[in-house]
Design a protein around this motif. Structure first.
Motif, PDB file in Angstrom:
ATOM      1  N   LYS A 240      28.981  37.458  -7.255  1.00  0.00           N
ATOM      2  CA  LYS A 240      29.985  36.239  -7.819  1.00  0.00           C
ATOM      3  C   LYS A 240      29.288  35.695  -8.737  1.00  0.00           C
ATOM      4  N   SER A 241      28.981  35.882 -10.118  1.00  0.00           N
ATOM      5  CA  SER A 241      28.505  34.875 -11.010  1.00  0.00           C
ATOM      6  C   SER A 241      29.152  35.689 -12.687  1.00  0.00           C
ATOM      7  N   LYS A 242      28.468  34.408 -13.371  1.00  0.00           N
ATOM      8  CA  LYS A 242      28.874  34.897 -14.717  1.00  0.00           C
ATOM      9  C   LYS A 242      27.706  36.189 -15.330  1.00  0.00           C
ATOM     10  N   THR A 243      26.704  35.670 -14.721  1.00  0.00           N
ATOM     11  CA  THR A 243      25.804  36.722 -14.496  1.00  0.00           C
ATOM     12  C   THR A 243      25.808  38.546 -14.190  1.00  0.00           C
ATOM     13  N   ARG A 244      26.680  38.475 -12.627  1.00  0.00           N
ATOM     14  CA  ARG A 244      26.681  39.299 -12.562  1.00  0.00           C
ATOM     15  C   ARG A 244      25.223  39.965 -11.539  1.00  0.00           C
ATOM     16  N   ILE A 245      24.307  38.264 -11.843  1.00  0.00           N
ATOM     17  CA  ILE A 245      22.788  38.732 -10.860  1.00  0.00           C
ATOM     18  C   ILE A 245      22.801  37.359 -10.047  1.00  0.00           C
ATOM     19  N   ASP A 246      22.673  38.264  -8.938  1.00  0.00           N
ATOM     20  CA  ASP A 246      22.076  36.942  -7.734  1.00  0.00           C
ATOM     21  C   ASP A 246      21.027  35.885  -8.809  1.00  0.00           C
ATOM     22  N   PRO A 247      21.795  34.244  -9.025  1.00  0.00           N
ATOM     23  CA  PRO A 247      19.886  33.437  -9.378  1.00  0.00           C
ATOM     24  C   PRO A 247      19.210  33.478  -8.490  1.00  0.00           C
ATOM     25  N   THR A 248      18.923  33.701  -7.661  1.00  0.00           N
ATOM     26  CA  THR A 248      17.591  34.000  -7.124  1.00  0.00           C
ATOM     27  C   THR A 248      16.837  34.883  -6.637  1.00  0.00           C
ATOM     28  N   LEU A 249      16.999  35.912  -8.044  1.00  0.00           N
ATOM     29  CA  LEU A 249      16.176  37.519  -8.251  1.00  0.00           C
ATOM     30  C   LEU A 249      14.993  36.769  -9.578  1.00  0.00           C
ATOM     31  N   ASN A 250      14.044  36.901  -9.436  1.00  0.00           N
ATOM     32  CA  ASN A 250      13.220  36.518 -11.010  1.00  0.00           C
ATOM     33  C   ASN A 250      14.025  37.378 -11.709  1.00  0.00           C
ATOM     34  N   PRO A 251      14.841  36.950 -13.085  1.00  0.00           N
ATOM     35  CA  PRO A 251      14.950  37.112 -14.056  1.00  0.00           C
ATOM     36  C   PRO A 251      14.260  38.895 -14.102  1.00  0.00           C
ATOM     37  N   ALA A 252      12.878  39.052 -14.931  1.00  0.00           N
ATOM     38  CA  ALA A 252      12.595  40.199 -15.101  1.00  0.00           C
ATOM     39  C   ALA A 252      12.611  41.118 -14.513  1.00  0.00           C
ATOM     40  N   TYR A 253      12.535  40.501 -12.741  1.00  0.00           N
ATOM     41  CA  TYR A 253      12.535  41.777 -11.396  1.00  0.00           C
ATOM     42  C   TYR A 253      14.241  42.149 -11.452  1.00  0.00           C
ATOM     43  N   ALA A 254      14.986  41.500 -11.922  1.00  0.00           N
ATOM     44  CA  ALA A 254      16.097  42.072 -12.119  1.00  0.00           C
ATOM     45  C   ALA A 254      16.382  42.792 -12.904  1.00  0.00           C
TER      46      ALA A 254
ATOM     47  N   HIS B 124       7.978  44.524   5.430  1.00  0.00           N
ATOM     48  CA  HIS B 124       8.441  45.448   4.274  1.00  0.00           C
ATOM     49  C   HIS B 124       7.297  45.009   2.973  1.00  0.00           C
ATOM     50  N   THR B 125       6.121  45.029   3.677  1.00  0.00           N
ATOM     51  CA  THR B 125       4.707  44.974   2.084  1.00  0.00           C
ATOM     52  C   THR B 125       4.242  46.492   2.335  1.00  0.00           C
ATOM     53  N   ILE B 126       5.479  47.769   2.980  1.00  0.00           N
ATOM     54  CA  ILE B 126       4.920  49.006   2.399  1.00  0.00           C
ATOM     55  C   ILE B 126       6.245  49.749   2.909  1.00  0.00           C
ATOM     56  N   GLY B 127       7.717  49.320   2.921  1.00  0.00           N
ATOM     57  CA  GLY B 127       9.001  49.574   3.147  1.00  0.00           C
ATOM     58  C   GLY B 127       8.905  49.883   2.198  1.00  0.00           C
ATOM     59  N   PHE B 128      10.039  50.452   1.750  1.00  0.00           N
ATOM     60  CA  PHE B 128      11.261  51.245   1.030  1.00  0.00           C
ATOM     61  C   PHE B 128      12.806  51.165   0.669  1.00  0.00           C
ATOM     62  N   SER B 129      13.070  50.916  -0.203  1.00  0.00           N
ATOM     63  CA  SER B 129      15.003  51.064   0.178  1.00  0.00           C
ATOM     64  C   SER B 129      15.513  51.744  -0.873  1.00  0.00           C
ATOM     65  N   HIS B 130      16.383  51.688  -0.676  1.00  0.00           N
ATOM     66  CA  HIS B 130      17.784  52.732  -1.573  1.00  0.00           C
ATOM     67  C   HIS B 130      18.829  51.818  -2.208  1.00  0.00           C
ATOM     68  N   CYS B 131      18.872  51.841  -3.663  1.00  0.00           N
ATOM     69  CA  CYS B 131      19.493  50.873  -4.509  1.00  0.00           C
ATOM     70  C   CYS B 131      20.571  50.783  -3.735  1.00  0.00           C
ATOM     71  N   SER B 132      20.913  51.170  -3.143  1.00  0.00           N
ATOM     72  CA  SER B 132      23.017  51.085  -2.355  1.00  0.00           C
ATOM     73  C   SER B 132      22.950  49.748  -1.529  1.00  0.00           C
ATOM     74  N   ARG B 133      21.494  49.820  -1.149  1.00  0.00           N
ATOM     75  CA  ARG B 133      21.017  48.454   0.123  1.00  0.00           C
ATOM     76  C   ARG B 133      21.214  46.980  -0.536  1.00  0.00           C
ATOM     77  N   PHE B 134      20.841  47.204  -1.929  1.00  0.00           N
ATOM     78  CA  PHE B 134      20.573  45.218  -2.646  1.00  0.00           C
ATOM     79  C   PHE B 134      21.411  45.519  -3.939  1.00  0.00           C
ATOM     80  N   SER B 135      22.203  46.923  -4.179  1.00  0.00           N
ATOM     81  CA  SER B 135      22.565  46.993  -5.744  1.00  0.00           C
ATOM     82  C   SER B 135      23.789  45.978  -5.965  1.00  0.00           C
ATOM     83  N   LYS B 136      24.412  45.381  -4.806  1.00  0.00           N
ATOM     84  CA  LYS B 136      25.137  43.864  -5.008  1.00  0.00           C
ATOM     85  C   LYS B 136      24.679  42.954  -5.753  1.00  0.00           C
ATOM     86  N   ARG B 137      23.083  43.025  -5.692  1.00  0.00           N
ATOM     87  CA  ARG B 137      22.370  41.589  -6.054  1.00  0.00           C
ATOM     88  C   ARG B 137      22.115  41.543  -7.709  1.00  0.00           C
ATOM     89  N   LEU B 138      22.315  43.026  -7.916  1.00  0.00           N
ATOM     90  CA  LEU B 138      22.172  43.400  -9.511  1.00  0.00           C
ATOM     91  C   LEU B 138      23.558  43.605 -10.561  1.00  0.00           C
TER      92      LEU B 138
END
Length: 323
Positions: free
Chosen positions: A209-223, A191-205
């Motif tokens: 299922k949390s109050k912020t609706r953002i996956d807490p394992t995601l770096n906040p700035a990255y999110a 995955h160091t050279i891969g790419f993905s479409h937004c639909s493949r990870f949008s649930k994390r954003l």
């Protein structure tokens, strides 16, 4: 540092064996220049578009994990019932298919090589070549595979890892192919050279299922960065680089990103959040040589899955149809 992990990697090197059905010099007599012919064709394609690299590498993974490394993913069908028609494969970039087809044409254009080299072996060689072209390790490839004659949409089901898989499910899936936890983590480095479409990870954003609706394992700035590139109501087909730092270089930055909570998929970040895999991620982030050694070993083992020989397969004249 990381003594147990280093010992494990050393054992991988010391006990590496060649698959009985495959050989490093398989085409020595029938097509001695096959590797240089394929390399030239791949390089020409790569110079046209960088997408050649991640597309070819991903095509190889999707081929091997379904029916084995038999180029069945390249087969087309009139009724759209081949592997490539499965929803899991619809996002495979056309440049990967085109790379193999052009390399096959270049090989068959040499009289002594015509109809001597399988599409499955060409995909293996092309994968090695795109890794080297993007700065990754160059390695010897085992050859001697035949092309499969069967390709069905249904066979893809439950064979391709999903972006939302956690470590246990990933490990179980890879174990069915004889691949270890170290293999899983090393191969994820693609995955160091891969790419993905937004639909493949949008649930994390947006749908977590949390109050912020953002996956807490995601770096906040990255999110926040990802939300800026993938707004909730925008076209989900927008492509995002898996590694935002060095997206066109095959390196170990992918693992450094995981340490910072910048893994794009749940299946990426779980490699660091899970305590059983964390030290291996740290080793690969710290030592690029350790990563490259493990990756070459793992992708070689991946290339041995489901090898067809004898009457199990054929050498296709056209990679997209059976003879």
């Amino acid at each position: 540092m990381f003594p147990r992990t280093l010992l494990l990697l050393l054992s991988l090197i010391l006990f590496k064996t060649t698959h009985a059905q495959l050989h490093l010099d398989y085409y020595r007599n029938s097509c001695p220049d096959v590797e240089s012919i394929v390399r030239s064709a791949v390089q020409e394609k790569f110079q046209q578009t960088f997408v050649t690299a991640p597309a070819t590498l991903r095509l190889f993974f999707h081929d091997c994990l379904v029916r084995g490394c038999d180029a069945s993913v390249l087969l087309a069908s009139r009724n759209n019932r081949a592997e490539k028609d499965n929803p899991e494969n619809l996002s495979l970039a056309g440049d990967g298919f085109d790379t193999v087809i052009k390399a096959k044409a270049a090989v068959d254009n040499v009289q002594e090589c015509r109809n001597k080299v399988s599409c499955a072996d060409i995909l293996v060689m092309a994968t090695r070549d795109v890794i080297a072209l993007t700065g990754g390790p160059s390695y010897a490839v085992e050859l001697g595979r035949l092309d499969g004659r069967v390709s069905t949409k249904a066979s893809v089901r439950h064979q391709i890892p999903h972006p939302d898989f956690k470590l246990e499910k990933l490990e179980a899936m890879f174990a069915t192919h004889g691949l270890t936890l170290v293999d899983l983590i090393a191969l994820s480095g693609a995955h160091t050279i891969g790419f993905s479409h937004c639909s493949r990870f949008s649930k994390r954003l947006y749908n977590f299922k949390s109050k912020t609706r953002i996956d807490p394992t995601l770096n906040p700035a990255y999110a926040r960065e990802l939300r800026g590139m993938c707004p909730e109501e925008v076209d989900s087909r927008i492509a995002i680089s898996m590694d935002q730092t060095t997206p066109q270089t095959f390196d170990n930055v992918y693992y450094k990103n995981l340490e910072r909570g910048r893994g794009l998929f749940t299946s990426d970040q779980t490699l660091f959040t899970h305590k059983r895999s964390r030290d291996i991620v740290r080793l690969f982030a710290f030592n690029s040589t350790a990563f490259e050694i493990a990756f070459v070993d793992a992708i070689t083992k991946l290339g041995r899955i489901g090898v067809k020989t004898g009457n199990q397969g054929e050498i296709r004249g056209d990679c997209t149809i059976v003879n």
